[in-house]
Design a protein around this motif. Sequence first.
Motif, PDB file in Angstrom:
ATOM      1  N   LYS A  95     -15.048  31.218 -28.166  1.00 34.96           N
ATOM      2  CA  LYS A  95     -14.414  31.983 -29.707  1.00 34.96           C
ATOM      3  C   LYS A  95     -13.008  32.035 -29.689  1.00 34.96           C
ATOM      4  CE  LYS A  95     -18.410  35.138 -29.829  1.00 34.96           C
ATOM      5  NZ  LYS A  95     -18.655  36.699 -29.965  1.00 34.96           N
ATOM      6  N   SER A  96     -12.306  31.838 -30.742  1.00 32.47           N
ATOM      7  CA  SER A  96     -11.033  31.657 -31.095  1.00 32.47           C
ATOM      8  C   SER A  96     -10.674  33.348 -31.306  1.00 32.47           C
ATOM      9  CB  SER A  96     -10.805  31.087 -32.645  1.00 32.47           C
ATOM     10  OG  SER A  96     -11.164  29.481 -32.248  1.00 32.47           O
ATOM     11  N   GLY A  97      -9.376  33.290 -31.183  1.00 30.33           N
ATOM     12  CA  GLY A  97      -8.489  34.584 -31.485  1.00 30.33           C
ATOM     13  C   GLY A  97      -8.505  35.784 -30.642  1.00 30.33           C
ATOM     14  N   ILE A  98      -9.097  35.438 -29.318  1.00 33.04           N
ATOM     15  CA  ILE A  98      -9.377  36.774 -28.409  1.00 33.04           C
ATOM     16  C   ILE A  98      -8.398  36.556 -27.644  1.00 33.04           C
ATOM     17  CG2 ILE A  98     -10.750  37.802 -26.959  1.00 33.04           C
ATOM     18  CD1 ILE A  98     -13.362  36.381 -28.387  1.00 33.04           C
ATOM     19  N   THR A  99      -7.775  37.858 -27.187  1.00 36.37           N
ATOM     20  CA  THR A  99      -6.798  38.042 -26.062  1.00 36.37           C
ATOM     21  C   THR A  99      -7.403  38.548 -24.706  1.00 36.37           C
ATOM     22  OG1 THR A  99      -5.210  38.344 -27.556  1.00 36.37           O
ATOM     23  CG2 THR A  99      -4.833  39.354 -25.339  1.00 36.37           C
ATOM     24  N   TYR A 100      -7.296  38.147 -23.562  1.00 41.86           N
ATOM     25  CA  TYR A 100      -7.758  38.546 -22.431  1.00 41.86           C
ATOM     26  C   TYR A 100      -6.497  38.901 -21.585  1.00 41.86           C
ATOM     27  CZ  TYR A 100     -11.700  35.849 -24.015  1.00 41.86           C
ATOM     28  OH  TYR A 100     -12.801  35.591 -24.668  1.00 41.86           O
ATOM     29  N   ARG A 101      -6.324  40.020 -21.047  1.00 34.44           N
ATOM     30  CA  ARG A 101      -5.141  40.488 -20.504  1.00 34.44           C
ATOM     31  C   ARG A 101      -5.479  41.635 -19.374  1.00 34.44           C
ATOM     32  NH1 ARG A 101      -0.716  43.517 -24.147  1.00 34.44           N
ATOM     33  NH2 ARG A 101      -0.127  43.967 -22.030  1.00 34.44           N
ATOM     34  N   ALA A 102      -4.504  41.633 -18.630  1.00 34.43           N
ATOM     35  CA  ALA A 102      -4.435  42.936 -17.472  1.00 34.43           C
ATOM     36  C   ALA A 102      -4.351  44.178 -18.522  1.00 34.43           C
ATOM     37  CB  ALA A 102      -3.341  42.689 -16.487  1.00 34.43           C
ATOM     38  N   TYR A 103      -5.107  45.231 -17.953  1.00 39.68           N
ATOM     39  CA  TYR A 103      -4.980  46.600 -18.453  1.00 39.68           C
ATOM     40  C   TYR A 103      -3.515  47.148 -18.067  1.00 39.68           C
ATOM     41  CZ  TYR A 103      -6.061  51.212 -19.451  1.00 39.68           C
ATOM     42  OH  TYR A 103      -6.077  52.632 -19.936  1.00 39.68           O
ATOM     43  N   SER A 104      -3.137  46.857 -16.889  1.00 38.07           N
ATOM     44  CA  SER A 104      -2.035  47.403 -16.426  1.00 38.07           C
ATOM     45  C   SER A 104      -1.092  46.307 -15.499  1.00 38.07           C
ATOM     46  CB  SER A 104      -1.948  48.659 -15.466  1.00 38.07           C
ATOM     47  OG  SER A 104      -1.199  49.048 -14.807  1.00 38.07           O
ATOM     48  N   SER A 105       0.218  46.351 -15.973  1.00 39.41           N
ATOM     49  CA  SER A 105       1.216  45.591 -15.019  1.00 39.41           C
ATOM     50  C   SER A 105       1.234  46.088 -13.538  1.00 39.41           C
ATOM     51  CB  SER A 105       2.284  45.367 -15.794  1.00 39.41           C
ATOM     52  OG  SER A 105       3.110  46.824 -15.723  1.00 39.41           O
TER      53      SER A 105
END
Length: 412
Positions: A95-105
């Motif tokens: 799927k396009s346009g989705i961000t997968y990121r750490a919740y906290s640095s």
Amino acid sequence: MKYLTKKLFLISTFMGISLASVFSLATTAYASSFYISPNGNDNNPGTISSPFLTISKAQEKANYGDTVYILGGTYTKFNITKSDANYNYVNNITKSGITYRAYSSKNIPIFDFSKVLPSKRIAAFLIEPGVSNVTFLSFQVTGVKVGTQKQSECFRVEGNATLNQVVCHDNEANGFYFVNHGTGSCIKCDSYNNIGPTKNSIGNTDGFGAHGDGVTFSYCRAWHNSDDGFDCLTSNGANTFDHCWAFNMNAGGDSNGFKIGGYGAGAPPNKVPIHTVKYCLSANNNAHGFYANHQPGQSATWTYNSAYNNKAGNFDMLERISRNNSIDIPGTREIVHYNLTYGGNAIKNSNLPSQNVSNNSWNKNGIVVSSSDFQSLDVNQLSSPRGTNGALPLITFMHLTSGSHLAGLGCF
């Protein structure tokens, strides 16, 4: 959907901005968030208090503009979500346009694939053809196996992806691998200790591979990978390397810092791309620092780069005659300005006209480079921890001393 598109078109016309911009604003306004955790369960609703376990489940629920937050901890439970004749794909991004990121640095997630055994090549993350605007932010990938295969990959990008502050380390696999028509960018990413354990794989395990339709690498580092730091063999599109470091490639493969160009036994495209290498650093590699690699034409524009102690030469401008003639020649078409080298052969395989190779440390009138020109020649500084928001570490390696006659040359 048809009614919504028509409505957004009317809004874009009224506001005088593109339909894509309005669509982006609309999707952002209604964006959702989902959460995954090493202790989650895919039968959960995916909230922060009741998260999913896998990216696959989060992707199933998410849509364009949504964010999947990855809670801290180590992820070790994976399933093969797709297979073909050569690969087992673990996380298949469709799927396009989705961000997968750490919740906290403050608690960076780690994906450890060491329990995924390689009956075929492994791609820990596949971004499928046609998928675009996918973003990965602030997590680590480790433990990807290769077995008896020629290679595996942490990220195999066949669509379009942006990777920011992502780290691939201690794998038997390529770190970041853009291939076929893959495009995108790597920003502030690290790829290190990725070593093919067999004769078959040791020469196919790079830190970063740009073999698609054009990729930008900014403020990235590669070190101690068993093949090359950055490799764009067989690339169809122009790649940019900006403020990137490659060092200590000495684990047994080709061992170049930046391998820029070349097509091996393959046929070059009708329009051979010209790459950009600027403000980059290549140090202490067992082969070349910056290498044109048999490019059938100009490989790159090389400006404001620094090279130190690369054993096969700091700059090697080897080209081949043309697309249709594979005979190697000293480079005649490279553009090489404002570069700085120390230790080892400054430049080789170069038959460049003077207007193409000027104002470099090895051919600038009155310039003699010595160790006293540098604040430090300690290569170990280069692997220091990054700073705030993923900034490259503050170092003194190859920084010039005050008042140096070399001012204006190199990447610092």
